[in-house]
Enzyme design. Sequence first.
Site, PDB file in Angstrom:
ATOM      1  N   SER A 101      10.525  -5.553 -39.026  1.00  0.00           N
ATOM      2  CA  SER A 101       9.452  -4.091 -38.076  1.00  0.00           C
ATOM      3  C   SER A 101       8.155  -4.574 -38.887  1.00  0.00           C
ATOM      4  O   SER A 101       7.207  -4.047 -38.483  1.00  0.00           O
ATOM      5  CB  SER A 101      10.134  -3.541 -39.808  1.00  0.00           C
ATOM      6  OG  SER A 101       9.846  -4.197 -40.345  1.00  0.00           O
ATOM      7  N   ASN A 102       7.868  -5.520 -39.327  1.00  0.00           N
ATOM      8  CA  ASN A 102       6.879  -6.275 -39.891  1.00  0.00           C
ATOM      9  C   ASN A 102       6.128  -7.566 -39.844  1.00  0.00           C
ATOM     10  O   ASN A 102       7.130  -8.146 -40.595  1.00  0.00           O
ATOM     11  CB  ASN A 102       6.084  -5.770 -41.084  1.00  0.00           C
ATOM     12  CG  ASN A 102       4.675  -5.507 -41.642  1.00  0.00           C
ATOM     13  OD1 ASN A 102       3.620  -6.358 -41.256  1.00  0.00           O
ATOM     14  ND2 ASN A 102       4.150  -3.851 -41.846  1.00  0.00           N
ATOM     15  N   HIS A 135      -1.379   5.603 -40.981  1.00  0.00           N
ATOM     16  CA  HIS A 135      -2.413   4.425 -39.311  1.00  0.00           C
ATOM     17  C   HIS A 135      -2.385   5.715 -39.155  1.00  0.00           C
ATOM     18  O   HIS A 135      -3.143   6.322 -39.024  1.00  0.00           O
ATOM     19  CB  HIS A 135      -0.512   4.043 -38.538  1.00  0.00           C
ATOM     20  CG  HIS A 135       0.128   3.185 -39.273  1.00  0.00           C
ATOM     21  ND1 HIS A 135       1.611   3.515 -40.143  1.00  0.00           N
ATOM     22  CD2 HIS A 135       0.244   1.653 -39.625  1.00  0.00           C
ATOM     23  CE1 HIS A 135       1.808   2.175 -40.617  1.00  0.00           C
ATOM     24  NE2 HIS A 135       1.712   0.966 -39.590  1.00  0.00           N
ATOM     25  N   HIS A 136      -2.597   4.647 -37.539  1.00  0.00           N
ATOM     26  CA  HIS A 136      -3.248   5.210 -36.373  1.00  0.00           C
ATOM     27  C   HIS A 136      -2.657   6.011 -35.725  1.00  0.00           C
ATOM     28  O   HIS A 136      -2.113   6.324 -35.983  1.00  0.00           O
ATOM     29  CB  HIS A 136      -4.723   3.980 -35.246  1.00  0.00           C
ATOM     30  CG  HIS A 136      -2.562   3.880 -35.287  1.00  0.00           C
ATOM     31  ND1 HIS A 136      -2.212   3.332 -34.029  1.00  0.00           N
ATOM     32  CD2 HIS A 136      -2.380   1.974 -35.153  1.00  0.00           C
ATOM     33  CE1 HIS A 136      -1.102   2.866 -33.917  1.00  0.00           C
ATOM     34  NE2 HIS A 136      -1.406   2.183 -34.806  1.00  0.00           N
ATOM     35  N   LYS A 139       0.023   5.734 -32.833  1.00  0.00           N
ATOM     36  CA  LYS A 139       1.398   5.556 -33.431  1.00  0.00           C
ATOM     37  C   LYS A 139       2.207   5.861 -32.900  1.00  0.00           C
ATOM     38  O   LYS A 139       1.970   7.364 -33.396  1.00  0.00           O
ATOM     39  CB  LYS A 139       0.921   5.379 -34.933  1.00  0.00           C
ATOM     40  CG  LYS A 139       2.695   4.359 -35.371  1.00  0.00           C
ATOM     41  CD  LYS A 139       2.620   3.471 -36.891  1.00  0.00           C
ATOM     42  CE  LYS A 139       3.964   3.248 -37.424  1.00  0.00           C
ATOM     43  NZ  LYS A 139       4.650   2.335 -36.383  1.00  0.00           N
TER      44      LYS A 139
HETATM   45  N1  LIG Z   1       6.577  -5.592 -36.174  1.00  0.00           N
HETATM   46  C1  LIG Z   1       4.854  -5.738 -36.532  1.00  0.00           C
HETATM   47  O1  LIG Z   1       4.093  -5.749 -37.288  1.00  0.00           O
HETATM   48  C2  LIG Z   1       4.394  -4.241 -35.376  1.00  0.00           C
HETATM   49  C3  LIG Z   1       3.221  -4.512 -35.961  1.00  0.00           C
HETATM   50  C4  LIG Z   1       1.666  -3.656 -35.337  1.00  0.00           C
HETATM   51  C5  LIG Z   1       2.922  -2.691 -34.141  1.00  0.00           C
HETATM   52  N2  LIG Z   1       4.250  -2.761 -34.629  1.00  0.00           N
HETATM   53  C6  LIG Z   1       4.670  -2.233 -32.862  1.00  0.00           C
HETATM   54  O2  LIG Z   1       4.547  -2.681 -32.584  1.00  0.00           O
HETATM   55  C7  LIG Z   1       4.540  -1.692 -30.950  1.00  0.00           C
HETATM   56  C8  LIG Z   1       3.527  -1.977 -29.495  1.00  0.00           C
HETATM   57  O3  LIG Z   1       2.901  -1.879 -30.682  1.00  0.00           O
HETATM   58  P1  LIG Z   1       0.580  -1.951 -29.873  1.00  0.00           P
HETATM   59  O4  LIG Z   1      -0.338  -0.998 -31.067  1.00  0.00           O
HETATM   60  O5  LIG Z   1       0.727  -3.379 -29.049  1.00  0.00           O
HETATM   61  O6  LIG Z   1       1.054  -0.517 -29.367  1.00  0.00           O
HETATM   62  P2  LIG Z   1       0.422  -0.159 -27.393  1.00  0.00           P
HETATM   63  O7  LIG Z   1       0.659   1.169 -26.845  1.00  0.00           O
HETATM   64  O8  LIG Z   1      -1.472  -0.322 -27.805  1.00  0.00           O
HETATM   65  O9  LIG Z   1       1.085  -0.987 -26.437  1.00  0.00           O
HETATM   66  C9  LIG Z   1       2.103  -0.986 -25.576  1.00  0.00           C
HETATM   67  C10 LIG Z   1       2.308  -1.147 -24.735  1.00  0.00           C
HETATM   68  O10 LIG Z   1       3.398  -1.630 -23.779  1.00  0.00           O
HETATM   69  C11 LIG Z   1       3.203  -1.473 -22.878  1.00  0.00           C
HETATM   70  N3  LIG Z   1       4.585  -0.556 -22.801  1.00  0.00           N
HETATM   71  C12 LIG Z   1       5.285   0.116 -22.071  1.00  0.00           C
HETATM   72  N4  LIG Z   1       6.017   0.517 -21.555  1.00  0.00           N
HETATM   73  C13 LIG Z   1       6.930  -0.179 -20.968  1.00  0.00           C
HETATM   74  C14 LIG Z   1       7.846  -1.746 -20.116  1.00  0.00           C
HETATM   75  N5  LIG Z   1       8.566  -0.619 -20.332  1.00  0.00           N
HETATM   76  N6  LIG Z   1       7.548  -2.391 -19.953  1.00  0.00           N
HETATM   77  C15 LIG Z   1       5.870  -3.545 -20.899  1.00  0.00           C
HETATM   78  N7  LIG Z   1       5.297  -3.328 -21.338  1.00  0.00           N
HETATM   79  C16 LIG Z   1       5.362  -1.507 -22.085  1.00  0.00           C
HETATM   80  C17 LIG Z   1       2.056   0.098 -22.266  1.00  0.00           C
HETATM   81  O11 LIG Z   1       1.643   0.090 -21.344  1.00  0.00           O
HETATM   82  C18 LIG Z   1       1.545  -0.420 -23.431  1.00  0.00           C
HETATM   83  O12 LIG Z   1       0.408  -1.682 -22.264  1.00  0.00           O
HETATM   84  C19 LIG Z   1       5.039  -0.137 -31.582  1.00  0.00           C
HETATM   85  O13 LIG Z   1       5.947   0.353 -31.722  1.00  0.00           O
HETATM   86  C20 LIG Z   1       4.151  -0.737 -32.900  1.00  0.00           C
HETATM   87  O14 LIG Z   1       5.134   0.007 -34.201  1.00  0.00           O
HETATM   88  C21 LIG Z   1       4.815  -3.460 -34.481  1.00  0.00           C
END
Ligand SMILES: NC(=O)c1ccc[n+]([C@@H]2O[C@H](COP(=O)([O-])OP(=O)(O)OC[C@H]3O[C@@H](n4cnc5c(N)ncnc54)[C@H](O)[C@@H]3O)[C@@H](O)[C@H]2O)c1
Length: 238
Positions: A101-102, A135-136, A139
């Site tokens: 999750s992180n 968060h931003h 989200k």
């Molecule tokens: N685990 C961690 O450490 C961590 C850190 C940051 C963000 N996150 C999570 O990661 C995810 C993405 O975050 P982000 O900030 O990059 O978001 P973002 O919205 O900037 O990017 C998400 C991308 O996924 C694409 N997408 C949507 N549907 C898709 C599909 N069916 N197939 C392929 N790509 C698809 C979107 O077009 C977009 O480019 C969120 O769920 C966020 O909560 C997790």
Amino acid sequence: MNIAIIGYGKMGREIEKICRERDHDIVCIIDVGDEDKFNSDEFKSAQVAIEFSSPESALENYRRAFAADVPVVSGTTGWLDNIDEVKEACEEEGKTFFYASNFSLGVNILFAVNSYLAKIMNNFPEYNVHIDETHHIHKLDAPSGTAITLAEGIMDSIEQKKQWKLNEETTDDDLRINSYREKEVPGIHTVKYESEVDEIEITHNAKSRKGFALGAVLAAEFTANKKGFLGMKDLLPF
Ligand SMILES: NC(=O)c1ccc[n+]([C@@H]2O[C@H](COP(=O)([O-])OP(=O)(O)OC[C@H]3O[C@@H](n4cnc5c(N)ncnc54)[C@H](O)[C@@H]3O)[C@@H](O)[C@H]2O)c1
């Protein structure tokens, strides 16, 4: 290593940079509408795919990557209701999946300190505990997956806390999580214990997305030759 990126948003782009810095080859980049690429030779040549997309698309992306026999490292949050299907694919079909999750090292240190602190605080019922996460504004899910992991670490030890509740009125049995969405904040998590006379607080404040992206690439390097359902406890030495 040959790496595929699924989800080319804020995290996908940051991961691409780190992969290139660490001399990995990005063999395939898949974003929304690129589903055909899962069947391509380029995708199948990946030793691992790193997936950061959206809560609604994550599970289908895992299924497609598994069908191409490519191990997955994912950080997408908000899909965990379906975790049993992914665990089954690992246990019964020999697939490989790493989830966190992180991915930030600092947050995983916070998780360890949080669990230790909760064990101590269970002896002091005069302190009430709650979690704040900021968060931003882009989200999609709330509370954050990180806040849920913190809540689980607290509820494992604090006997009085039976379930977490988001931004709601709470009773003594509930662990309150407050979610705030502000500007472009990468992620701040605080666990606070409060008594009538004082407060004890632990906080992690991410300065950028780089720590999450680096952790995901380190997890990909770790995962390439492994089998099963993996997580940060497998990667980190504590
Ligand atoms: N685990 C961690 O450490 C961590 C850190 C940051 C963000 N996150 C999570 O990661 C995810 C993405 O975050 P982000 O900030 O990059 O978001 P973002 O919205 O900037 O990017 C998400 C991308 O996924 C694409 N997408 C949507 N549907 C898709 C599909 N069916 N197939 C392929 N790509 C698809 C979107 O077009 C977009 O480019 C969120 O769920 C966020 O909560 C997790």
